[in-house]
Scaffold this active site. Sequence first.
Site, PDB file in Angstrom:
ATOM      1  N   PRO A  66      -7.251   4.109  -0.217  1.00  0.00           N
ATOM      2  CA  PRO A  66      -5.656   4.359   0.088  1.00  0.00           C
ATOM      3  C   PRO A  66      -5.300   3.082   0.667  1.00  0.00           C
ATOM      4  O   PRO A  66      -6.065   2.301   1.214  1.00  0.00           O
ATOM      5  CB  PRO A  66      -5.388   5.423   0.986  1.00  0.00           C
ATOM      6  CG  PRO A  66      -6.773   5.603   1.954  1.00  0.00           C
ATOM      7  CD  PRO A  66      -7.785   4.954   0.967  1.00  0.00           C
ATOM      8  N   HIS A  94      -3.393  11.849   2.886  1.00  0.00           N
ATOM      9  CA  HIS A  94      -2.110  12.318   1.885  1.00  0.00           C
ATOM     10  C   HIS A  94      -2.691  12.563   0.615  1.00  0.00           C
ATOM     11  O   HIS A  94      -3.904  11.996   0.034  1.00  0.00           O
ATOM     12  CB  HIS A  94      -1.106  11.311   2.342  1.00  0.00           C
ATOM     13  CG  HIS A  94      -1.465  10.079   1.659  1.00  0.00           C
ATOM     14  ND1 HIS A  94      -2.113   9.100   2.560  1.00  0.00           N
ATOM     15  CD2 HIS A  94      -1.357   9.242   0.623  1.00  0.00           C
ATOM     16  CE1 HIS A  94      -2.263   7.851   1.984  1.00  0.00           C
ATOM     17  NE2 HIS A  94      -1.951   8.060   0.592  1.00  0.00           N
TER      18      HIS A  94
HETATM   19  N1  GTA Z   1       8.303   8.911   1.555  1.00  0.00           N
HETATM   20  O1  GTA Z   1       8.094   5.181   3.918  1.00  0.00           O
HETATM   21  C1  GTA Z   1       7.488   5.778   3.016  1.00  0.00           C
HETATM   22  C2  GTA Z   1       6.419   5.248   2.354  1.00  0.00           C
HETATM   23  N2  GTA Z   1       5.600   4.067   2.289  1.00  0.00           N
HETATM   24  C3  GTA Z   1       5.793   3.224   3.274  1.00  0.00           C
HETATM   25  C4  GTA Z   1       4.688   4.351   1.634  1.00  0.00           C
HETATM   26  N3  GTA Z   1       4.860   5.440   0.746  1.00  0.00           N
HETATM   27  C5  GTA Z   1       5.841   6.093   1.328  1.00  0.00           C
HETATM   28  N4  GTA Z   1       6.744   7.146   1.083  1.00  0.00           N
HETATM   29  C6  GTA Z   1       7.792   7.713   1.699  1.00  0.00           C
HETATM   30  N5  GTA Z   1       8.007   6.990   2.732  1.00  0.00           N
HETATM   31  O2  GTA Z   1       2.516   6.525  -2.979  1.00  0.00           O
HETATM   32  C7  GTA Z   1       4.026   6.076  -0.239  1.00  0.00           C
HETATM   33  C8  GTA Z   1       3.611   5.165  -1.455  1.00  0.00           C
HETATM   34  C9  GTA Z   1       2.339   5.804  -1.797  1.00  0.00           C
HETATM   35  C10 GTA Z   1       2.047   6.371  -0.561  1.00  0.00           C
HETATM   36  C11 GTA Z   1       0.456   5.997  -0.134  1.00  0.00           C
HETATM   37  O3  GTA Z   1       2.752   6.578   0.369  1.00  0.00           O
HETATM   38  O4  GTA Z   1       4.743   4.790  -2.336  1.00  0.00           O
HETATM   39  P1  GTA Z   1      -1.602   5.038  -0.826  1.00  0.00           P
HETATM   40  O5  GTA Z   1      -2.187   5.034   0.774  1.00  0.00           O
HETATM   41  O6  GTA Z   1      -2.630   5.685  -1.502  1.00  0.00           O
HETATM   42  O7  GTA Z   1      -1.200   3.653  -1.151  1.00  0.00           O
HETATM   43  O8  GTA Z   1      -0.270   5.939  -0.889  1.00  0.00           O
HETATM   44  P2  GTA Z   1      -0.876   3.045  -2.302  1.00  0.00           P
HETATM   45  O9  GTA Z   1      -0.952   4.057  -3.529  1.00  0.00           O
HETATM   46  O10 GTA Z   1      -1.717   1.727  -2.529  1.00  0.00           O
HETATM   47  O11 GTA Z   1       0.513   2.430  -2.334  1.00  0.00           O
HETATM   48  P3  GTA Z   1       1.572   2.061  -3.018  1.00  0.00           P
HETATM   49  O12 GTA Z   1       2.689   1.582  -2.286  1.00  0.00           O
HETATM   50  O13 GTA Z   1       1.859   3.322  -4.122  1.00  0.00           O
HETATM   51  O14 GTA Z   1       0.873   0.957  -3.805  1.00  0.00           O
HETATM   52  C12 GTA Z   1       0.473   0.868  -5.169  1.00  0.00           C
HETATM   53  C13 GTA Z   1       1.034  -0.091  -6.120  1.00  0.00           C
HETATM   54  O15 GTA Z   1       2.140   0.552  -6.596  1.00  0.00           O
HETATM   55  C14 GTA Z   1       1.408  -1.380  -5.845  1.00  0.00           C
HETATM   56  O16 GTA Z   1       0.432  -2.223  -5.855  1.00  0.00           O
HETATM   57  C15 GTA Z   1       2.431  -1.674  -6.711  1.00  0.00           C
HETATM   58  O17 GTA Z   1       2.061  -2.045  -7.977  1.00  0.00           O
HETATM   59  C16 GTA Z   1       2.982  -0.296  -6.989  1.00  0.00           C
HETATM   60  N6  GTA Z   1       4.507   0.118  -6.269  1.00  0.00           N
HETATM   61  C17 GTA Z   1       4.602  -0.122  -4.921  1.00  0.00           C
HETATM   62  N7  GTA Z   1       5.730   0.283  -4.547  1.00  0.00           N
HETATM   63  C18 GTA Z   1       6.537   0.197  -5.573  1.00  0.00           C
HETATM   64  C19 GTA Z   1       7.849   0.444  -5.626  1.00  0.00           C
HETATM   65  N8  GTA Z   1       8.750   0.545  -4.794  1.00  0.00           N
HETATM   66  N9  GTA Z   1       8.501   0.230  -7.111  1.00  0.00           N
HETATM   67  C20 GTA Z   1       7.437   0.014  -7.910  1.00  0.00           C
HETATM   68  N10 GTA Z   1       6.030   0.025  -7.955  1.00  0.00           N
HETATM   69  C21 GTA Z   1       5.688   0.042  -6.763  1.00  0.00           C
END
Ligand code: GTA
Length: 323
Positions: free
Chosen positions: A257, A263
């Site tokens: 993650p 989560h």
């Molecule tokens: N409600 O403040 C938050 C928050 N943050 C900081 C992260 N998340 C949050 N949710 C709320 N409030 O699904 C969410 C993230 C993710 C989860 C953590 O918590 O959106 P993870 O630990 O497995 O991490 O999950 P992950 O999946 O790498 O994180 P994330 O951010 O989803 O990144 C994966 C890829 O998604 C990125 O490399 C990018 O390609 C894409 N991505 C990320 N953010 C966005 C976005 N806002 N729009 C489009 N694509 C995105």
Amino acid sequence: MAASQNGGVSDPQNEAKRLKTDGNDAGEAGELTAESSISGFEVGRILRESAREKNIFVHGKINDQEAVIILEKTPITQDVLQEMLKNSTRMLEMRNDIYSTYQLRPPPHLNGVKTTVICPATEKHVKKYLRQEMFLIEETEEDYQSITLPYINSQSFSLQWVYNILEKKAEADRIVFEDPDPGVGFVVLPDFKWDQKQLDDLYLIAIVHRKDVKSLRDLTCDHLPLLRNVREKGLDAIMKRYSVPASKLRVMLHYQPSYYHLHVHFISLDYEAPGCGVERAHLLADVIQNLQDEPEYYRKHTLTFPIRADDTLLTKFREAGRV
Ligand code: GTA
């Protein structure tokens, strides 16, 4: 909030509350106003952009602080279609026999761009969003103890946003369901990637209350009551709120993650979210099954995960001669 017949999601009261919170950018946790964070953003480097996904990830500065901004055009939904066709200004681009194309300029309230601001952003955030070559790592139990664990203990993303949610200091009005039990309890709320305007890309996360489980790697059969609780009550809450059944949801964990506090992702099956591929996603139902069959499954087995070319963890694996 209920799902409307056309698949949209609406609850004017909650919507108003949400917009108010969003207007203050990060609530308790944020010092920036929407005004200074977005209009004051100085564009630096484009980290990635996609014409197909209609989004752009940009590294820049806000008030001399490092920042990342993500802009994403939102889908056109059935409930706004009629108004959009009726009230947009039109410009004919071409006409040929039975074919014609136009540029429509919809009224501002139908022309939203979902915007995510991360400020101050760390170098790790910038790397995370930069499009890069990926590699696969096969991590044994020993690799986890000697390479991965020391690395994640020394440099992971801050979990402050997670604690803000659990302590109701941020996003409290977005919580869809909570089981407050300290052992098996959790909070379900919309993921910040989901704008809640349509169900096609529904995306919620369940964040557990206990703070001692970093990731899938830590799970043993002792966590089965927690995992079953998250699955059963999480699915039930989503069915009640959005009328989306378990058969339409991908309920999964990421390994690795980005945030090392356990989560679970609840994602519409119709949405190919980032991180849904076999190299990173683990279905919660399979995790439960594996732990039932073998109590230490995730502690003992080799786990494969993707990693970005410039991730320091990849360097650590290379230094150890494991890649
Ligand atoms: N409600 O403040 C938050 C928050 N943050 C900081 C992260 N998340 C949050 N949710 C709320 N409030 O699904 C969410 C993230 C993710 C989860 C953590 O918590 O959106 P993870 O630990 O497995 O991490 O999950 P992950 O999946 O790498 O994180 P994330 O951010 O989803 O990144 C994966 C890829 O998604 C990125 O490399 C990018 O390609 C894409 N991505 C990320 N953010 C966005 C976005 N806002 N729009 C489009 N694509 C995105």
